[in-house]
Structures are given as structure tokens and as C-alpha cells.
Design an enzyme around this catalytic site. Structure first.
Site, mmCIF file in Angstrom:
data_model
loop_
_atom_site.group_PDB
_atom_site.id
_atom_site.type_symbol
_atom_site.label_atom_id
_atom_site.label_comp_id
_atom_site.label_asym_id
_atom_site.label_seq_id
_atom_site.Cartn_x
_atom_site.Cartn_y
_atom_site.Cartn_z
ATOM 1 N N HIS A 82 0.849 -1.201 0.000
ATOM 2 C CA HIS A 82 0.000 0.000 0.000
ATOM 3 C C HIS A 82 0.880 1.245 0.000
ATOM 4 C CE1 HIS A 82 -3.578 2.387 0.681
ATOM 5 N NE2 HIS A 82 -2.853 3.117 1.508
ATOM 6 N N ASP A 161 -14.988 2.212 7.089
ATOM 7 C CA ASP A 161 -14.052 3.231 6.586
ATOM 8 C C ASP A 161 -14.719 4.122 5.552
ATOM 9 O OD1 ASP A 161 -11.382 4.438 6.385
ATOM 10 O OD2 ASP A 161 -11.542 3.722 4.328
ATOM 11 N N ARG A 168 -14.868 12.415 7.391
ATOM 12 C CA ARG A 168 -13.576 13.088 7.654
ATOM 13 C C ARG A 168 -13.252 14.083 6.540
ATOM 14 N NH1 ARG A 168 -9.647 8.544 7.686
ATOM 15 N NH2 ARG A 168 -8.101 10.140 8.146
ATOM 16 N N SER A 183 -7.701 3.690 9.060
ATOM 17 C CA SER A 183 -8.380 3.686 7.766
ATOM 18 C C SER A 183 -7.622 2.795 6.774
ATOM 19 C CB SER A 183 -8.464 5.133 7.260
ATOM 20 O OG SER A 183 -8.784 5.181 5.902
ATOM 21 N N LYS A 187 -8.456 -1.632 5.744
ATOM 22 C CA LYS A 187 -8.669 -2.128 4.384
ATOM 23 C C LYS A 187 -7.619 -3.178 4.028
ATOM 24 C CE LYS A 187 -8.854 2.225 3.153
ATOM 25 N NZ LYS A 187 -9.053 3.579 2.725
#
Ligand code: URA
Length: 434
Positions: A82, A161, A168, A183, A187
Site C-alpha cells: 500500500h 471506513d 472526515r 483507515s 482495508k
């Protein structure tokens, strides 16, 4: 338990219990806690922070809010990746096939562009026919056959999320290390990998502008992954200037193809090789760092990584002939050039401004769900630190009949600085957390 009391406890600087955090996440997901109370708690978390334990509980509750992908029937260690997001950040598109060509199984669920940062899905969709909406069964078939597959996150993954992120975004509560960590990691943990490599971007074009913040985010996410039983490492990389030269969807796919042929910008290849080496070690394909790096270099320079990429493209419905014929990818009809207003050294090529410039040309969105123009974007012809002469071409603006051109020109001009002295050197890889 009254939710107003939970908000008050965080407002007053107390830690929340696991039950309180579970109540928050369940209530945000099923709508039983109204948006204004969720937003109030989010703001209290931004201002008061969370302990590592609270952040781990928050992440776990968010993972449990939806499904978890089960990849246990696919042999081998599955290593996910990620990036916290940047400008010109095309690393996943090179890295996933590169690590897969080394024997690592790389399941990758990606997102779309966010703010001034680009999204892997938008880039891949510039390949004619490429499908990012595979079912989980199709995703697993491609993983088995090719070793990697890149798809969009399914709606059932960490739905909490989706609700919290949307709140947010409009309540100025994005900038919080516990909230960003939970967050992202909720995931990633729901994606079912056994190990994870995180690319935490740092600098002008990243969410984390300074190295101390980037390091704190990396440490937080590595702790969450490790606590959840997923071996997690982070590499902190520079995002002061864009990565590589291309910004924009099809332009970035072209740069990925050049990189996979060993002809791309050195910084893209360097970051991909560095991360792939860690993935080879995490997967246990090699146990020695130098042997892992050699294996990765060999996969890149032998053409095996390119071949793996093109097989993934074909398996997901895309046209693999893009490997030989770049004209099959969308091309903008018009190109304008920004030239150097004076001689000197390029001291700034600021990523955020260039990312915004690419977006106003049409490469990104101003509203959720808007279509993007895959062909347009920006190509820098110089890198930070380069010596330039007056009138030398610096930046190409690939546009469609002038759409956004003036605004893009202004953003590029503001992102660029030329001075008499060269700027201090900045490494692309700023640190690692294991
Ligand atoms: N990316 C995410 O997925 N979540 C955040 O909070 C920030 C960036």
C-alpha cells in the site's frame, strides 16, 4: 452507554475502552449513531489522539465491520502493498508484476485518485479493455495463474471506513495519525495477505509533509499490522517532487512500460526494486538481502516482470499488445511546452502543484464518480537539481483542446523554481521501519 458520554471522555483526554470503540464503529456503519455525533468524536480524536491500543481496537472494529477476503487456498505467502498516495506514484503497477516474477504472490486492491494524488485504478483503466471490477473468484484465478492481480476494493471490505472517510473529508478530520492508520490498515488487513509492505510518502505532494510525521505514521501502521499477526514493514519515500516524469493516467502506464523494459526514470525503478526486495524477503523466497535484490534486478532486466505485467493485463481483459505498441493507449491531441524563464538550477518541482495541474487538465476528479480523461496530464523533461538554460523545454502539458490549460500553466509555473545554486540532494528512500 450514552454516545454523548463517549465523545465527552475523548474530549477530556481520556482513553476509550474497546466496548466504546466497538459501539462507535458499529453505530457509524449501520447509521444508528448520527453523523454529527460521529464527526464530534472524530474531531476529539484529531485533537486528543489515541494510544496504540485504542488505534489497534479501532482498526480491528473497522475490519470486523465487513468481510475479510480468504486467500488461504492460494499456495504461498501473499504479500500486499500500500502507498499512502503521491503524485506520479505508479510504483504498484511496476512492483506487483516485478515481485510476482520473483515468485511472490501479490494480491492488490487499489483505490482511485484522491485530492491531488492519482489512483492506480484510474491509471490501469486507461488500458483498453482492462477490468478492475473482478469478482473475488476471478481475482483468485488471476492470482493463481499470473501471481498478481490488481482490482478495486469491494464494497463489503471495511465499510466503516467508507462512512468515516466521507465524514472526515468534509469535517477537516483527515489529518490524524490514528485515523489515517486505522483507515488504511483496516482495508489492508481485510484483503487477506499474510505480509504487507507500506510505502509511506513524505513531502510536498504527500499527506505527511515532514519526515517526523511520516515516520510516526509508518511506526503506527507497522505496529497495527504486527499486532494483527500480519508481518508488516514500511519504507518512507520522498514525495517532494513527483515520482518519475509522467503524471496522468495513460502517460503513467507508458512510463511503467518503459520502466519494465529497463528504460524508465531511475527513481521509479529504484523505489520498485527496493520494495520488491523487501517483499521477496517477507515471502521467504530468499532469506538474504543481497540475494533478494539480485533476484529482483534479474526479473526486471530479463523482461520477466514485463511479461508478468502483460499476462495480468490480458487475464483482466486488457490488450497485451500495449507492450509493443504504445499508440494503443489513449493519447492527448495537443501538447504545449513550458520553457525555462532563465538559466540556472531547478531547485523546486513541487509535487502538489504539478498534481493539481494534471487534474485541472482532466486527469483527476473534482467530484466523486466523475469520469477522468485518461489521455491528458503532464510530463516533466527535467528533474530537481538539473542545470537548465533559458528557453529550455521543462514541462509538457498534454491537453484536450485547451481544457484547463491556463490554470495548469499557472500551477506549473508556481510549482517550479530556478536558482543560481543547485539544491541540496534528497534521497528517494528516506527510511525503513521493520
Ligand atoms: N488514505 C486512506 O485510505 N485513508 C486515509 O485516512 C488517508 C489516506
Amino acid at each position: 452507554m450514552r454516545f454523548v458520554d463517549v465523545i465527552a471522555r475523548k474530549r477530556d483526554g481520556h482513553g476509550l475502552s474497546r466496548e466504546e470503540i466497538d459501539l462507535f464503529v458499529a453505530g457509524a456503519t449501520d447509521g444508528s449513531i448520527p453523523d454529527y455525533q460521529c464527526s464530534a468524536l472524530l474531531m476529539a480524536i484529531v485533537l486528543r489522539g489515541m494510544t496504540d491500543q485504542e488505534t489497534a481496537w479501532l482498526t480491528d472494529a473497522m475490519v470486523r465491520s465487513g468481510d475479510r477476503v480468504d486467500l488461504s487456498d492460494i499456495p504461498g505467502t501473499k504479500v500486499g502493498k500500500h502507498s499512502t498516495g503521491g503524485v506520479g506514484d505508479k510504483v504498484s503497477i511496476v512492483l506487483a508484476p516485478l515481485a510476482a516474477a520473483c515468485g511472490v504472490v501479490v494480491p492488490k486492491m487499489s483505490g482511485r485518485g484522491l485530492g491531488h494524488t492519482g489512483g492506480t485504478l484510474d491509471k490501469l483503466e486507461s488500458i483498453p479493455g482492462f477490468r478492475i471490477d473482478l469478482t473475488i473468484a476471478e481475482f483468485k484465478r488471476v492470482l493463481r495463474e499470473v501471481g498478481t492481480s490488481i482490482i478495486g476494493q469491494t464494497a463489503s471490505l471495511a465499510p466503516a471506513d467508507k462512512t468515516l472517510y466521507a465524514l472526515r473529508d468534509v469535517t477537516a478530520t483527515i489529518e490524524s495519525i490514528p485515523l489515517i492508520s486505522a483507515s488504511i490498515m483496516s482495508k489492508k488487513l481485510a484483503e487477506g495477505s499474510n505480509a504487507l509492505v507500506l510505502d509511506v510518502k513524505c513531502g510536498d505532494g504527500a499527506f505527511m509533509k515532514d519526515p517526523a510525521q511520516a515516520r510516526a505514521l509508518a511506526v503506527s501502521m507497522v505496529a497495527i499490522g504486527t499486532h494483527a499477526g500480519v508481518r508488516t514493514e514500511a519504507v518512507i519515500t520522498d514525495m517532494e517532487s513527483p515520482l518519475g516524469c509522467a503524471i496522468g493516467n495513460s502517460l503513467e502506464i507508458i512510463e511503467c512500460l518503459h520502466t519494465l523494459k529497463g528504460e524508465g526514470p531511475p527513481d521509479v525503478a529504484d523505489v520498485a526494486v527496493r520494495l520488491a526486495t523487501r517483499m521477496v524477503l517477507l515471502a521467504g523466497v530468499e532469506t538474504d538481502q543481497r540475494a533478494a535484490a539480485r533476484r529482483v534486478e534479474d526479473a526486471l532486466h530479463s523482461g520477466r516482470a514485463l511479461d508478468t505485467f502483460l499476462r495480468m493485463v490480458e487475464a483482466q481483459g486488457g490488450n497485451p499488445r500495449i507492450g509493443d505498441d504504445l499508440k494503443l493507449l489513449p493519447q492527448a491531441p495537443d501538447v504545449d511546452i513550458i520553457r525555462a524563464p532563465r538559466a540556472g538550477y531547478v531547485t523546486q518541482l513541487r509535487a502538489e502543484g504539478l498534481g493539481r495541474a494534471s487534474n485541472v487538465l482532466g486527469a483527476g476528479r473534482t467530484k466523486v464518480g466523475e469520469p477522468v480523461d485518461h489521455a491528458v496530464g503532464i510530463v516533466t523533461r527535467v528533474t530537481r537539481g538539473a542545470r537548465v538554460e533559458v528557453d529550455q523545454p521543462l514541462i509538457e502539458l498534454h491537453h484536450r483542446e485547451g481544457r484547463g490549460l491556463e490554470a495548469a500553466r499557472e500551477l506549473c509555473a508556481a510549482a517550479l523554481a530556478i536558482a543560481d545554486q543547485p539544491p541540496p540532494h534528497r534521497d528517494k528512500v528516506l527510511g525503513e521501519i521493520r
